[in-house]
Write a protein that holds these residues in place. Structure first.
Motif, short mmCIF file in Angstrom:
data_model
loop_
_atom_site.label_atom_id
_atom_site.label_comp_id
_atom_site.label_asym_id
_atom_site.label_seq_id
_atom_site.Cartn_x
_atom_site.Cartn_y
_atom_site.Cartn_z
N ARG A 35 -68.24 22.45 4.64
CA ARG A 35 -67.18 21.97 5.59
C ARG A 35 -66.23 21.45 4.45
O ARG A 35 -64.98 21.78 4.58
N ARG A 36 -66.54 20.71 3.56
CA ARG A 36 -65.55 20.11 2.17
C ARG A 36 -65.18 21.16 1.35
O ARG A 36 -63.90 21.18 1.10
N ASP A 37 -66.18 22.21 1.18
CA ASP A 37 -65.72 23.26 0.31
C ASP A 37 -64.52 24.23 1.20
O ASP A 37 -63.33 24.42 0.66
N PHE A 38 -64.68 24.34 2.40
CA PHE A 38 -63.76 25.02 3.26
C PHE A 38 -62.46 24.19 3.35
O PHE A 38 -61.32 25.16 3.12
N VAL A 39 -62.43 22.91 3.37
CA VAL A 39 -60.96 22.12 3.25
C VAL A 39 -60.28 22.54 2.18
O VAL A 39 -59.44 22.87 2.02
N VAL A 40 -61.31 22.37 0.92
CA VAL A 40 -60.56 22.44 -0.52
C VAL A 40 -60.02 23.91 -0.46
O VAL A 40 -58.77 24.12 -0.91
N ASN A 41 -60.72 25.15 -0.15
CA ASN A 41 -60.17 26.34 -0.07
C ASN A 41 -59.05 26.60 0.63
O ASN A 41 -58.15 27.25 0.17
N VAL A 42 -59.28 26.05 1.93
CA VAL A 42 -57.89 26.09 2.88
C VAL A 42 -56.89 25.69 2.39
O VAL A 42 -55.58 26.29 2.26
N SER A 43 -56.65 24.46 1.68
CA SER A 43 -55.44 23.81 1.10
C SER A 43 -55.16 24.83 0.01
O SER A 43 -53.73 24.81 -0.08
N HIS A 44 -55.94 25.15 -0.68
CA HIS A 44 -55.45 26.06 -1.77
C HIS A 44 -54.87 27.08 -1.65
O HIS A 44 -53.78 27.64 -1.90
N GLU A 45 -55.30 27.81 -0.42
CA GLU A 45 -54.86 29.17 0.18
C GLU A 45 -53.51 28.95 0.74
O GLU A 45 -52.67 29.72 0.67
N LEU A 46 -53.49 27.74 1.40
CA LEU A 46 -52.24 27.36 2.06
C LEU A 46 -51.00 27.16 1.16
O LEU A 46 -49.89 27.24 1.16
N LYS A 47 -51.42 26.44 -0.17
CA LYS A 47 -50.35 26.27 -1.02
C LYS A 47 -49.64 27.61 -1.69
O LYS A 47 -48.21 27.21 -1.87
#
Ligand code: ADP
Length: 271
Positions: A35-47
């Motif tokens: 879940r934590r990895d997912f959040v990190v990935n999501v914020s990276h992709e949104l940036k």
């Protein structure tokens, strides 16, 4: 790490009785990590698209006296905003698939009808691709228990990829058939194919073989991981055959509804 994570609690019940509770947190820890990895990935992709929009807005400001440039930047902002919206939709779809129990939405679904609908929904992308559909059985033998929208989404994602990653003018086929107790939908293309090492990774969230090109075509790297989750939620799986330079075939395999055993009242499957 792969180490066991144990939580221990000790409670003294009486002078003679001590209760020791040992809870295995290994799996829970793993889920938390994912879940934590997912959040990190999501914020990276949104940036990335958000940063793009900010730059374009600055460019618009700087080009105030050049209406043509302003129009050009505005068009790019629209594209970028569309991409952002698409990404957010996929992220929401994926998290819904990971958390919710779909049993409530399950109905009997004719998979060949889902395939036809997915083909319709991708018609505007198809360009000059030749899209061929084939149904290899009586639709009564191509039924599964499932969430209809999700089955359409899974097939549509595979079709979108088949079209995106193959040249205009080549053939994309969608074959629905029954194999033993399984309903199969095979989506094939004559595209660039996928190397063996990439075949292992493309179902991972946000993984793209060619990130720059995929981003240009609006790819998010989430499509296949959504497909994989949809399969898993339906008790099925997805297999991949691919040869570089020749093309790829992705096959959804979903457990079929058992054939009606009654001898009368229903037509024989191959009548
Ligand atoms: P994307 O949004 O980037 O298409 P997917 O999860 O759907 O994300 O696919 C992941 C990656 O797998 C793609 O970026 C692409 O490199 C590769 N891929 C998927 N389908 C195909 C295909 N039919 N042919 C070649 N490569 C493919």
């Amino acid at each position: 790490t792969g180490r066991l994570q144990l939580n221990t609690r000790v409670a003294r019940i009486s002078d003679e009785l001590v209760l020791i509770l040992v809870e295995d947190r290994t799996q829970a820890r793993r889920v938390e990590q994912v879940r934590r990895d997912f959040v990190v990935n999501v914020s990276h992709e949104l940036k990335t698209p958000v940063g793009g929009l900010a730059l374009l807005a600055e460019a618009v400001e700087g080009a105030a006296d050049d209406p043509e440039a302003v129009a050009r930047f505005a068009r790019r902002m629209k594209t970028e905003a569309g991409r952002l919206a698409h990404l957010v939709t996929e992220i929401v779809d994926l998290s819904r698939l990971q958390t919710s129990d779909l049993l409530a939405e399950m109905v009997i679904v004719d998979v060949s009808a889902c395939a036809a609908e997915a083909v319709d929904q991708t018609a505007s992308l198809a360009g000059s691709h030749e899209i061929v559909t084939a149904v290899g059985d009586d639709p009564a033998r191509l039924r599964i228990y499932g969430a209809r929208d999700l089955i359409v989404t899974a097939i549509r994602n595979l079709l979108t990829n088949a079209i995106t990653y193959s040249e205009d003018g080549t053939r994309v086929s969608v074959v629905t058939r029954r194999v033993d107790d399984v309903v199969e939908v095979a989506v094939s293309d004559q595209g660039k194919g996928i190397s063996a090492p990439d075949q292992e990774r493309i179902f991972e969230r946000f993984y793209r073989v060619d990130a720059a090109r995929s981003r240009l075509t609006g790819g998010t790297g989430l499509g296949l991981s959504i497909v994989k989750h949809i399969c898993a939620n339906h008790g099925g799986d997805i297999t991949l055959w691919s040869q570089e330079g020749q093309g790829s075939t992705f096959t959804l395999r979903l457990p079929a509804v058992a054939d009606d055993p009654r001898p009368t009242g229903s037509p024989a499957p191959h009548a």
